[in-house]
Every structure is written in structure tokens, then in C-alpha cells.
Write a protein that holds these residues in place. Structure first.
Motif: not given
Length: 215
Positions: A98-102, A149-162
């Protein structure tokens, strides 16, 4: 009574509202899917697929066509997410990295979410039978897809979107008569905070080494 009638039949009452089986079962599986996502298990995607299939019935019974459409897209994204994680990057422990998005990815995702919300909200407004509450429904609809989409890409921002989805999803679910969905959204919020912390810590260079030392 066929299976669909049973799924849309009453299970129990909560806070004076009837809870139907499809709402309860679908959201319970969705809760499990979120927990599996927190653990970075690829089984999060089959769980999301199954939850989407069952929740189609719940939203149809509540006459929320927008919700039905969202779940159909969730089903499609679950298949895509499964394929992404199967061939995704792995950390030293063999789990999804997992990583942060650019900043470019963040701006792209934010712009697409805003544009999508405006488009879907406009559609719901023009065709009232699709949703009785167009803009909150559109916000949740598009926000959920952005999170996946963010989860599928392994982005930490996935949780912020939720988190942003939950802020609107809880009151909308209760006002739509889907009491169990509202309760699950509250539990989602707690899991999201824990998941955000876990994924955030795993982006730190020392996270894998520390985990190995504890073992």
C-alpha cells in the motif's frame, strides 16, 4: 415464497424501522469485506461482489434505483479489483503493498469524483424515479466507486474516501428506511479509522522491519 421474496421480507425491527433480510445480510457481508480490505486479503473482492448482489434486492425493495445502479457498478468493480490485486505489487511479507497516492493521482481522483457526482446528481434530478434524494445519493454513489478504485490501486486515500462517504451515508440510510444499513455505516466508520491507521503505518519504511521483529 421464492428466494427474492424471502430476502426482501422482514427480519426484525430496529428503532421503529423494519429491517429486511437482504439489507441485513448484504451489509454484514459488506462489513466483512471492509475488514478483509483492512487485512489486505484478496478475499475482500469476492465478499464485495456477493454483498453487491444481495444489496441489489435491498435497494430495489426501497425503490432506490440509484442504489441499485451503484451496486451493479460495485459488482463490476469487485471483479476488476480482484484482478488488480492478483497481479498487484507485494510487500516483503507477500501481501498487497500500500502507498499514498501521488498529487497527480489525488487531483485526478478528486476531479473525477466531483464531475461524476455532478453528472449523476443531474441525472437523478432529471429522472426523479431514480432517486428521491438525488444529490446525497449521487455523492454516495460516486464516492463509493472512487473508494473502490483507490482500494484496487492500494492507495491509503481509499480510507479517506470512505470517511467522506460515511458522513452522508449514515443519515441517508436511516431516512430511506434502511436502518441496518445505517447501523452498519456507523460500524464502518470505526473500521475505517482503524484501517486508515494500519495502512498509513505500513507506508513507513520501518513498518515491515518492525513487523518482522515482533514476530
Amino acid at each position: 415464497m421464492n428466494a427474492l421474496d424471502w430476502l426482501n421480507g422482514p427480519a426484525f425491527e430496529a428503532f421503529g424501522q423494519r429491517v429486511i433480510w437482504s439489507d441485513m445480510i448484504g451489509n454484514t457481508i459488506g462489513l466483512a469485506a471492509l475488514a478483509l480490505g483492512w487485512r489486505r486479503s484478496i478475499w475482500t473482492w469476492p465478499a464485495q461482489f456477493l454483498a453487491g448482489v444481495i444489496l441489489v434486492g435491498a435497494y430495489a425493495s426501497a425503490q432506490l434505483s440509484g442504489g441499485v445502479g451503484k451496486q451493479l457498478l460495485v459488482i463490476g468493480l469487485a471483479v476488476w479489483g480482484w484482478s488488480q490485486w492478483r497481479r498487484g505489487h507485494r510487500d516483503e511479507g507477500g501481501e498487497i503493498a500500500v502507498r499514498f497516492a501521488t498529487w497527480r493521482e489525488r487531483l485526478t481522483l478528486a476531479a473525477a469524483t466531483v464531475a461524476g457526482t455532478l453528472a449523476v446528481g443531474g441525472l437523478f434530478t432529471l429522472v426523479p424515479e431514480l432517486s428521491w434524494n438525488p444529490w446525497p445519493d449521487a455523492y454516495i454513489f460516486v464516492g463509493t466507486l472512487a473508494a473502490m478504485v483507490a482500494q484496487a490501486r492500494g492507495l491509503v486515500e481509499f480510507w479517506l474516501a470512505w470517511i467522506l462517504v460515511d458522513l452522508v451515508g449514515v443519515p441517508l440510510a436511516f431516512s430511506s428506511g434502511l436502518a441496518f444499513s445505517g447501523l452498519v455505516y456507523v460500524v464502518y466508520f470505526g473500521l475505517v479509522l482503524w484501517g486508515l491507521r494500519d495502512w498509513w503505518l505500513r507506508t513507513r519504511p520501518s513498518a515491515t522491519a518492525l513487523e518482522g521483529a515482533l514476530l
